[in-house]
Design a protein around this motif. Structure first.
Motif, PDB file in Angstrom:
ATOM      1  N   LYS A 200       0.786  -1.213  -0.066  1.00 27.64           N
ATOM      2  CA  LYS A 200      -0.038  -0.145   0.103  1.00 27.64           C
ATOM      3  C   LYS A 200       0.776   1.060   0.031  1.00 27.64           C
TER       4      LYS A 200
ATOM      5  N   LEU B 199      -5.291   4.253  -9.248  1.00 30.49           N
ATOM      6  CA  LEU B 199      -6.049   4.860  -7.955  1.00 30.49           C
ATOM      7  C   LEU B 199      -6.989   3.423  -7.645  1.00 30.49           C
TER       8      LEU B 199
ATOM      9  N   ASP C 177      -2.141   7.789  -4.868  1.00 29.61           N
ATOM     10  CA  ASP C 177      -1.600   6.667  -5.490  1.00 29.61           C
ATOM     11  C   ASP C 177      -0.271   6.453  -4.423  1.00 29.61           C
ATOM     12  N   THR C 178      -0.790   5.647  -3.306  1.00 31.38           N
ATOM     13  CA  THR C 178       0.434   5.665  -2.535  1.00 31.38           C
ATOM     14  C   THR C 178       1.481   4.584  -2.533  1.00 31.38           C
ATOM     15  N   ASN C 179       0.939   3.606  -3.458  1.00 31.23           N
ATOM     16  CA  ASN C 179       2.044   2.568  -3.869  1.00 31.23           C
ATOM     17  C   ASN C 179       2.655   2.638  -5.137  1.00 31.23           C
ATOM     18  N   GLN C 180       2.412   3.852  -5.800  1.00 30.73           N
ATOM     19  CA  GLN C 180       2.960   4.412  -6.904  1.00 30.73           C
ATOM     20  C   GLN C 180       2.981   3.505  -8.054  1.00 30.73           C
TER      21      GLN C 180
ATOM     22  N   ALA D 204      -9.795   6.225  -1.010  1.00 29.00           N
ATOM     23  CA  ALA D 204      -8.542   6.410  -1.423  1.00 29.00           C
ATOM     24  C   ALA D 204      -8.241   7.686  -2.271  1.00 29.00           C
TER      25      ALA D 204
ATOM     26  N   ASN E 124      -5.606  -1.227  -3.533  1.00 29.49           N
ATOM     27  CA  ASN E 124      -4.293  -1.424  -3.015  1.00 29.49           C
ATOM     28  C   ASN E 124      -3.545  -0.038  -2.357  1.00 29.49           C
ATOM     29  N   ASP E 125      -4.385   1.063  -2.533  1.00 34.14           N
ATOM     30  CA  ASP E 125      -3.556   2.513  -1.964  1.00 34.14           C
ATOM     31  C   ASP E 125      -4.365   2.670  -0.499  1.00 34.14           C
TER      32      ASP E 125
END
Length: 241
Positions: free
Chosen positions: A28, A162, A155-158, A152, A165-166
């Protein structure tokens, strides 16, 4: 001898398969200094955007139009004529509604004040809204109509998109979408929230990846917060442990 060699070969092949690593779960959070300034995820133009029929929450003066992606099964090129129905199945329902709560994987909400034709979007930024809860008891006691969102927004996992998984965040807004405000801190995963009606407070917990390993686990720190819903929605910390 031939059968013995075949048996041994089978054992070796089985061992190799059993030793194969399972694909890792999508993290994440991804930390990459080179991508700190990475732009917000773009809208997937391959998706077909649709809206559910409007929802009216009793006691409010708005219709809510949930907006999300049309799910197509059996064909990469959806068609809507009767002859293609057998080959293509489309799921037009994108949300569920029950007692003041809307759930799903929504890209936006649009609000329409009853008696008008104007429809206003909750946000013009990419979102993935997973739940929308109208605080009915607060409205009945205080006349303040507040909505709680879990969604969400980064885009926290880049990975360039979106999705679930973010990191999930907590937001509040007034009915109609005004005063949309993020309550949880950036890069902290929302665990849960709870309304304490007697105090008109909303309590919530988040977890922070303090060891920066890209996962939320027992080695990370849990934060405890509450919001006075009759005030200015300031997030205050408390320490139960």
């Amino acid at each position: 001898m031939k059968y013995t060699q075949l048996f041994l070969s089978t054992l070796v092949a089985t061992a190799l398969v059993s030793c194969k690593e399972e694909p890792a779960e999508t993290p994440k959070v991804t930390y990459d200094a080179a991508k700190v300034e990475k732009p917000a995820p773009k809208v997937d133009t391959a998706q077909i955007e649709v809206a559910d029929l409007p929802i009216h929450i009793p006691g409010t003066n708005y219709l809510i139009h949930p907006v999300g992606d049309l799910n197509i099964y059996g064909s990469s090129k959806p068609k809507y004529d009767a002859s293609s129905a057998a080959a293509t199945t489309a799921s037009f329902q994108i949300s569920n509604y029950d007692e003041g709560e809307i759930t799903g994987y929504l890209r936006n909400l649009k609000f329409q004040q009853i008696g008008t034709d104007s429809i206003v979007a909750l946000s013009d930024k990419p979102l993935l809204i997973q739940s929308v809860k109208f605080l009915k008891t607060v409205a009945e006691k205080t006349k303040q109509q507040i909505i709680v969102y879990t969604l969400a927004d980064m885009d926290t996992n880049q990975d360039g998109k979106l999705d679930v998984n973010d990191i999930k965040s907590l937001y509040l807004s007034e009915m109609g979408g005004a005063k949309l405000t993020k309550m949880s801190a950036d890069m902290q995963e929302l665990i849960d929230w709870n309304l304490i009606e007697s105090q008109n407070r909303l309590y919530f917990r988040t977890i922070e990846d303090t060891n920066k390993n890209g996962e939320f686990d027992k080695n990370d720190v849990v934060h405890y917060h509450y919001i006075d819903l009759l005030g200015d929605w300031k997030v205050l910390d408390y320490k139960p442990i």
